[in-house]
Design an enzyme around this catalytic site. Structure first.
Site, mmCIF file in Angstrom:
data_model
loop_
_atom_site.group_PDB
_atom_site.id
_atom_site.type_symbol
_atom_site.label_atom_id
_atom_site.label_comp_id
_atom_site.label_asym_id
_atom_site.label_seq_id
_atom_site.Cartn_x
_atom_site.Cartn_y
_atom_site.Cartn_z
ATOM 1 N N ASP A 97 0.843 -1.194 0.000
ATOM 2 C CA ASP A 97 0.000 0.000 0.000
ATOM 3 C C ASP A 97 0.884 1.252 0.000
ATOM 4 O OD1 ASP A 97 -3.083 0.734 0.501
ATOM 5 O OD2 ASP A 97 -1.920 1.971 1.886
ATOM 6 N N GLU A 119 0.274 -5.488 -3.459
ATOM 7 C CA GLU A 119 -0.725 -4.420 -3.486
ATOM 8 C C GLU A 119 -0.042 -3.056 -3.412
ATOM 9 O OE1 GLU A 119 -4.367 -4.286 -3.786
ATOM 10 O OE2 GLU A 119 -3.572 -5.969 -4.921
ATOM 11 N N HIS A 170 -6.926 -6.824 -0.936
ATOM 12 C CA HIS A 170 -5.902 -5.798 -0.730
ATOM 13 C C HIS A 170 -4.972 -6.125 0.438
ATOM 14 C CE1 HIS A 170 -3.931 -1.955 -1.009
ATOM 15 N NE2 HIS A 170 -4.290 -1.618 0.219
#
Length: 320
Positions: A137, A161, A298
């Site tokens: 992220d 991700e 995610h």
């Protein structure tokens, strides 16, 4: 902002409800204490690094080549709790909490470059060299940019991700991100605690109550959630003219040219790393390995912790 980006809460919830459910493991409960709250599955010694911008909490387990694991939003080092044992069996597993996240100190008005600088200060305080960066992220732009500017300190990249560069357009952003960047974002993120109360349980449907509490704790107050609102606004989009656009472009160029060993961990269907993104990475990056960990969206460390840990461990040992 395009009209399609101005989504209301109902539209966002409808979008999330349509997402395929990812497989997740429920975790056992763990007791706490009055002085230092204990969180489910997170029985690691609390350590702190003093840096000019504040006090950064981190986990440090194992020995050998350092593997520095950077979390994203709205998480903290707790996200990596089930990955530590497999990595620390052969390497030194380090996971800091960004400022305003987890157990690190609170500040105000921190943007992407503030967090990038604080990570650099953390690396310097810890005297880390020749490390592998494991990035998720928002940890990915921070880690990628650091690797681009300090290639002598990085010997490999693991990412899942991750943001591989600027978004091509506003409409290309996932609907929840568009909503949080819109005028409705303050109400969604700060007032309604959308990241924690909606996004996490919708994207990790089997998240245990204890794990949910661990993610919720750092953002209990509205003022704490101002940092969560800042992150979507920091996303770089091609043509938006923001200060972050050349920074994202800088590390995207680095990824396209560096021969550093890389591991891309991905899942089905994914959220940021879609099948198309996996194909792009395979076609564009040198010295890249990929590993599919099965069903996931995610937060793959929650969806498939054993598979993620095994993929990282096997890749790390192959690089020795």
């Amino acid at each position: 902002m395009t009209s399609s980006a101005r989504l209301n809460r109902r539209q966002v919830l409808q979008h999330l409800a349509a997402l395929p459910a990812a497989t997740s493991l429920a975790l056992s409960a763990c007791g706490g204490s009055d002085e230092e709250p204990a969180f489910d599955g997170y029985e690691y010694k609390a350590r702190y690094a003093e840096i000019p911008q504040g006090r950064m909490h981190y986990v440090d387990e194992g020995s050998g080549t350092p593997v520095v694991m950077l979390h994203g939003v709205p998480t903290w080092s707790y996200l990596w709790r089930n990955i530590f044992p497999q990595v620390a069996a052969t390497h030194r597993a380090i996971a800091p909490d960004m400022l305003n996240h987890g157990k690190s100190s609170k500040s105000t008005g921190l943007g992407f470059m503030d967090h990038y600088r604080s990570f650099g200060q953390f690396v310097a305080a810890m005297r880390l060299n020749r490390m592998v960066l494991a990035l998720h992220d928002w940890g990915s732009p921070i880690g990628f940019l650091y690797a681009a500017r300090h290639p002598d300190k990085v010997k490999g990249l693991n990412f899942l991700e991750a943001a591989l560069g600027p978004a091509p357009s506003e409409d290309a952003l996932p609907a929840p991100i568009q909503a949080m960047r819109s005028p409705a974002g303050f109400d969604l993120v700060v007032k309604q605690n959308f990241f924690i109360e909606t996004l996490l349980p919708q994207t990790i449907p089997n998240l245990s109550p204890a794990a949910f509490a661990a993610y919720k704790a750092p953002f209990a107050r509205e003022e704490d959630r101002l940092q969560l609102l800042q992150w979507p606004r920091e996303v770089a989009v091609v043509g938006d003219g923001t200060a972050n656009l050349p920074l994202f472009a800088e590390y995207a160029q680095f990824l396209a040219t560096t021969s550093l060993p890389k591991l891309l961990i991905h899942a089905t269907p994914g959220f940021v790393i879609t099948p198309e993104a996996v194909q792009f990475a395979r076609a564009s990056y040198q010295n890249l390995s990929t590993s599919s960990v099965g069903a996931g969206f995610h937060f793959l460390q929650e969806d498939q912790p054993t598979a993620v840990g095994l993929a990282m461990s096997q890749w790390l040992q192959a690089q020795a």
